[in-house]
Design a protein around this motif. Sequence first.
Motif, PDB file in Angstrom:
ATOM      1  N   PHE A   1      96.928  92.704  19.485  1.00 23.26           N
ATOM      2  CA  PHE A   1      96.152  92.278  18.332  1.00 23.26           C
ATOM      3  C   PHE A   1      95.286  91.089  18.698  1.00 23.26           C
ATOM      4  CE2 PHE A   1      99.464  94.610  16.036  1.00 23.26           C
ATOM      5  CZ  PHE A   1      98.656  95.376  15.217  1.00 23.26           C
ATOM      6  N   THR A   2      95.827  90.246  19.574  1.00 27.96           N
ATOM      7  CA  THR A   2      95.118  89.031  19.952  1.00 27.96           C
ATOM      8  C   THR A   2      95.491  88.657  21.377  1.00 27.96           C
ATOM      9  OG1 THR A   2      95.149  86.643  19.618  1.00 27.96           O
ATOM     10  CG2 THR A   2      96.971  87.853  18.682  1.00 27.96           C
TER      11      THR A   2
ATOM     12  N   SER B   1      96.127  85.691  22.213  1.00 26.82           N
ATOM     13  CA  SER B   1      97.042  84.549  22.174  1.00 26.82           C
ATOM     14  C   SER B   1      98.381  84.922  21.533  1.00 26.82           C
ATOM     15  CB  SER B   1      96.385  83.399  21.398  1.00 26.82           C
ATOM     16  OG  SER B   1      95.870  83.880  20.177  1.00 26.82           O
ATOM     17  N   GLY B   2      98.718  86.200  21.581  1.00 21.40           N
ATOM     18  CA  GLY B   2      99.952  86.661  20.944  1.00 21.40           C
ATOM     19  C   GLY B   2     101.202  86.279  21.702  1.00 21.40           C
ATOM     20  N   THR B   3     102.344  86.532  21.093  1.00 25.40           N
ATOM     21  CA  THR B   3     103.594  86.071  21.691  1.00 25.40           C
ATOM     22  C   THR B   3     104.502  87.184  22.162  1.00 25.40           C
ATOM     23  OG1 THR B   3     104.377  85.935  19.437  1.00 25.40           O
ATOM     24  CG2 THR B   3     103.809  83.860  20.519  1.00 25.40           C
ATOM     25  N   ASN B   4     104.304  88.427  21.675  1.00 23.36           N
ATOM     26  CA  ASN B   4     105.278  89.423  22.111  1.00 23.36           C
ATOM     27  C   ASN B   4     104.990  89.891  23.532  1.00 23.36           C
ATOM     28  OD1 ASN B   4     103.958  91.990  22.210  1.00 23.36           O
ATOM     29  ND2 ASN B   4     104.046  92.134  19.983  1.00 23.36           N
TER      30      ASN B   4
ATOM     31  N   GLU C   1     101.845  91.863  24.558  1.00 22.24           N
ATOM     32  CA  GLU C   1     100.603  91.090  24.527  1.00 22.24           C
ATOM     33  C   GLU C   1     100.511  90.141  25.716  1.00 22.24           C
ATOM     34  OE1 GLU C   1      99.914  91.095  19.723  1.00 22.24           O
ATOM     35  OE2 GLU C   1     101.152  89.544  20.619  1.00 22.24           O
TER      36      GLU C   1
ATOM     37  N   ILE D   1      91.728  80.884  15.164  1.00 22.73           N
ATOM     38  CA  ILE D   1      92.034  82.219  14.688  1.00 22.73           C
ATOM     39  C   ILE D   1      91.461  82.478  13.293  1.00 22.73           C
ATOM     40  CG2 ILE D   1      94.335  81.466  13.905  1.00 22.73           C
ATOM     41  CD1 ILE D   1      95.263  84.303  14.892  1.00 22.73           C
TER      42      ILE D   1
ATOM     43  N   GLU E   1     109.720  91.266  18.249  1.00 25.85           N
ATOM     44  CA  GLU E   1     109.310  89.928  18.648  1.00 25.85           C
ATOM     45  C   GLU E   1     110.489  89.072  19.109  1.00 25.85           C
ATOM     46  OE1 GLU E   1     108.291  91.386  15.853  1.00 25.85           O
ATOM     47  OE2 GLU E   1     106.119  91.555  16.137  1.00 25.85           O
ATOM     48  N   ASP E   2     111.672  89.359  18.555  1.00 28.29           N
ATOM     49  CA  ASP E   2     112.802  88.477  18.707  1.00 28.29           C
ATOM     50  C   ASP E   2     113.760  88.969  19.790  1.00 28.29           C
ATOM     51  OD1 ASP E   2     113.712  86.203  16.922  1.00 28.29           O
ATOM     52  OD2 ASP E   2     115.567  87.330  17.274  1.00 28.29           O
TER      53      ASP E   2
ATOM     54  N   THR F   1     116.141  87.483  12.179  1.00 24.30           N
ATOM     55  CA  THR F   1     115.058  88.434  12.356  1.00 24.30           C
ATOM     56  C   THR F   1     113.964  88.164  11.329  1.00 24.30           C
ATOM     57  OG1 THR F   1     115.930  90.061  10.821  1.00 24.30           O
ATOM     58  CG2 THR F   1     116.692  90.219  13.068  1.00 24.30           C
ATOM     59  N   PRO F   2     112.705  88.146  11.791  1.00 20.93           N
ATOM     60  CA  PRO F   2     111.625  87.890  10.845  1.00 20.93           C
ATOM     61  C   PRO F   2     111.468  88.996   9.804  1.00 20.93           C
ATOM     62  CG  PRO F   2     110.750  88.363  13.046  1.00 20.93           C
ATOM     63  CD  PRO F   2     112.233  88.295  13.165  1.00 20.93           C
ATOM     64  N   GLY F   3     111.777  90.221  10.159  1.00 20.76           N
ATOM     65  CA  GLY F   3     111.653  91.320   9.209  1.00 20.76           C
ATOM     66  C   GLY F   3     110.591  92.317   9.625  1.00 20.76           C
TER      67      GLY F   3
ATOM     68  N   ILE G   1     107.232  94.381   9.851  1.00 20.01           N
ATOM     69  CA  ILE G   1     105.806  94.389   9.561  1.00 20.01           C
ATOM     70  C   ILE G   1     105.180  95.427  10.475  1.00 20.01           C
ATOM     71  CG2 ILE G   1     105.403  92.385  11.044  1.00 20.01           C
ATOM     72  CD1 ILE G   1     103.017  91.723   9.122  1.00 20.01           C
TER      73      ILE G   1
ATOM     74  N   ARG H   1     105.295  80.167  13.378  1.00 22.93           N
ATOM     75  CA  ARG H   1     105.793  81.453  13.832  1.00 22.93           C
ATOM     76  C   ARG H   1     105.366  82.572  12.876  1.00 22.93           C
ATOM     77  NH1 ARG H   1     112.001  83.225  13.549  1.00 22.93           N
ATOM     78  NH2 ARG H   1     111.806  85.281  14.476  1.00 22.93           N
ATOM     79  N   PHE H   2     105.476  82.293  11.583  1.00 21.67           N
ATOM     80  CA  PHE H   2     105.156  83.331  10.613  1.00 21.67           C
ATOM     81  C   PHE H   2     103.648  83.476  10.423  1.00 21.67           C
ATOM     82  CE2 PHE H   2     109.592  82.692   9.970  1.00 21.67           C
ATOM     83  CZ  PHE H   2     110.055  83.989   9.797  1.00 21.67           C
TER      84      PHE H   2
ATOM     85  N   GLU I   1     101.600  83.250  12.762  1.00 19.81           N
ATOM     86  CA  GLU I   1     101.220  84.072  13.891  1.00 19.81           C
ATOM     87  C   GLU I   1     101.508  85.546  13.621  1.00 19.81           C
ATOM     88  OE1 GLU I   1     103.080  83.374  17.817  1.00 19.81           O
ATOM     89  OE2 GLU I   1     101.453  81.920  17.942  1.00 19.81           O
TER      90      GLU I   1
ATOM     91  N   GLN J   1      98.554  88.354  13.265  1.00 16.85           N
ATOM     92  CA  GLN J   1      98.485  89.477  14.197  1.00 16.85           C
ATOM     93  C   GLN J   1      98.167  90.778  13.476  1.00 16.85           C
ATOM     94  OE1 GLN J   1     102.092  89.822  16.385  1.00 16.85           O
ATOM     95  NE2 GLN J   1     101.653  88.025  17.616  1.00 16.85           N
TER      96      GLN J   1
ATOM     97  N   ALA K   1     102.874  97.751   6.065  1.00 12.87           N
ATOM     98  CA  ALA K   1     104.206  97.714   5.460  1.00 12.87           C
ATOM     99  C   ALA K   1     104.839  96.363   5.768  1.00 12.87           C
ATOM    100  CB  ALA K   1     105.061  98.847   6.009  1.00 12.87           C
ATOM    101  N   LEU K   2     105.436  95.759   4.748  1.00 17.67           N
ATOM    102  CA  LEU K   2     106.031  94.431   4.886  1.00 17.67           C
ATOM    103  C   LEU K   2     107.451  94.455   4.352  1.00 17.67           C
ATOM    104  CD1 LEU K   2     103.454  91.874   3.505  1.00 17.67           C
ATOM    105  CD2 LEU K   2     104.443  91.878   5.773  1.00 17.67           C
ATOM    106  N   GLY K   3     108.410  94.062   5.186  1.00 14.47           N
ATOM    107  CA  GLY K   3     109.783  93.972   4.716  1.00 14.47           C
ATOM    108  C   GLY K   3     109.922  92.892   3.661  1.00 14.47           C
TER     109      GLY K   3
ATOM    110  N   SER L   1     111.899  90.368   3.453  1.00 11.01           N
ATOM    111  CA  SER L   1     112.056  88.989   3.898  1.00 11.01           C
ATOM    112  C   SER L   1     110.692  88.381   4.235  1.00 11.01           C
ATOM    113  CB  SER L   1     112.990  88.913   5.099  1.00 11.01           C
ATOM    114  OG  SER L   1     112.524  89.758   6.123  1.00 11.01           O
ATOM    115  N   LEU L   2     109.760  89.221   4.728  1.00 13.65           N
ATOM    116  CA  LEU L   2     108.429  88.709   5.017  1.00 13.65           C
ATOM    117  C   LEU L   2     107.612  88.572   3.738  1.00 13.65           C
ATOM    118  CD1 LEU L   2     107.474  90.501   8.346  1.00 13.65           C
ATOM    119  CD2 LEU L   2     107.830  88.069   7.980  1.00 13.65           C
TER     120      LEU L   2
END
Lengths: 569, 84
Positions: free
Chosen positions: A58-59, A61-64, A67, A176, A341-342, A404-406, A408, B27-28, B30, B34, B65-67, B69-70
């Motif tokens: 996507f970018t 400068s991404g973190t995963n 990328e 960004i 990501e995690d 976990t961020p969840g 997306i 973090r979020f 980002e 993305q 799609a967004l969970g 928690s997000l």
Amino acid sequence: MRCALIGQPNCGKSTLFNQVAGYKAETGNFSGTTVTFTESKVRVGGEVVELVDLPGTFTLSGTNPAEAEARRYLNSCEVDVIINVVDATHLTQGLELTLELLALQRPLVIAFNMMDEASRLGLRVDGPALQTKLGVPVLPLIASKGQGVKGLFLSSLETARRKLSAASPQLWNGDILQRHKLAQELAQTYVHQGERRLNWRDRLDDLLLHPFWGYVALLVILFIFFELVYGLGRAIEGPVLVFFNKLANDLIRTIGAQSLWSELASGLIQGISGGVAIVLPYLAPFLLGLGVMEDIGYLPRIAFLMDSLMHRLGLHGKAIVPFILGYGCNVPAVMSTRILEDRQDRFLAAALAVLVPCAARLSVVFGLVAFYLGPGWALAIYLFNMLVIALTGRILTQLLPEDTPGLILEMPVYRVPTLKTVINKAWFRTREFIVEAWPLLIGGSIVLAFLTYYNLSPLIDSLVRPFTWILGLPAQTGVPLIFGVLRKELSLIMLRQALNVSDFASALSPLQMLTFTVFVVFYVPCLSTLAALRRELGWRSMLAIAGLTVLIALVAALFVRGFGSLVWR
Amino acid sequence: MSFTNTRLIDFKQGDQIRIAAFEGGLRFHEIFSQYGLFPGDVAKVLRIAPFDGPMLLEIGGREIALGKSLAARIIVETCACDVP
């Protein structure tokens, strides 16, 4: 001359790559199918070009990890021209990456892919005007149909020769948020929204993502898929096995029984017939079906529907990808955990994904359980497997602190898969079995023939005896279980040889078949999967996961033995 | 006319919203950026999966799609057009 393909996930880079390089990269209608880069030499206008397919980003400068991989490649290697593939239906987002690439000051060509899809949505993109604005070539492309591919590459060569880069770089620098605003402005100026033609594809989600009918549809689709694989596989397995058994008997009669040569010959035939009769009939239809579901774009829909369930395993919906890929083969499943990501998510997803019965284990489930006990029992094993995975997930998340961020993810539009890509993809994965696993399988069968002839297998059997004894299995199942770590199909094929029967029903009771199969489904992932685990997560995690699977296999098989002995009495 | 700042998670199918801010630090930010989600963007809640499942947003012609928690980390304001 080296060209790098870069673009956001699911914009069609790998489709373009495969169009020119033959089938070498995995594609799918889903973000993140390519997690590492693929290289190939292609001939364009009489010149040999090295083409590199980078993972979707996507970018820059991404973190995963995917990328990071793309960024590392662009920075470290000598790339003569960058081809930026942009999904024309999502220009605003795609142009954000383009702006980052423009700032790099390297020769750049922009390809607006999926132009057919864009015109269906009523979008008209003013390419020539954008080209003037950005100062680099902008070309239309329909990679899936091969349209515009040649023009794109000729223009790329020209750009590389003239070292053409962005006109006024200072325009494209910025953070960004500024890039987002600028991309929005560009899209507003150069894309005109005409009338959108609604069709069945826009209505399909009303059914497939419906709070009730969506799940009904999911069950029906999976059921049909399962039935087709089973039906096709069984139709081929029976007659082919009969043929090879006859061949083996004839051969033994000619050579003379009890000699080393007859043992070796029958071992060889067992190995060959195992591949043709037991593995391929189920593997090929399975991979074809999975390919169709992937290319249509149904997998992210499953992720959407299953997110809340996956949360109960301590994961989120995106982790459904390794699970679904796992049904094909655990190796890509483990590799695809990179899209998470995690790190803890990756460990958990990998640990659970290796419990998913891959196509190799599918052949054991179908060849043994479905063939002798009926398809209902095979389905029961799959459901039991899901239950065990769910329980394991629950327990592991209790042990590991959750962070976990969840979920997306982007929901791609439905696409009609082309026969060519689906067949190529299935062949790409089948070839892996034929080239890598089958020789091992044949070799393993021959080694087993030696062991049998010199009467060495009892030695190995006795080493594994504590396991086989506690599970109520014949001692001879020890060797097949050990060899199963090399390749899971070996468990079944060598079992036939080890028990010295052509018909399993004469040597194993229904309960023993179930116990054996359940143990095979869960215990230590095969050698290639172990290697993938080590690569992705390191030695310690690999050993931890391997140990965990043995424990789970033992508990699950014991449960089946105990529960089954109550039922069968 | 009043703008009420609430979380995305509180909205239902068919609602039009404007993203006001994200919670949870860099973090979020980002993660959201993305996928092309930025403060100021207008979005529509297309669907919500049952059993506390994810939300499907339409934003800039794409579906994301967004969970839950997000979705809980996105502060939104309802669009002026929706205020009666």
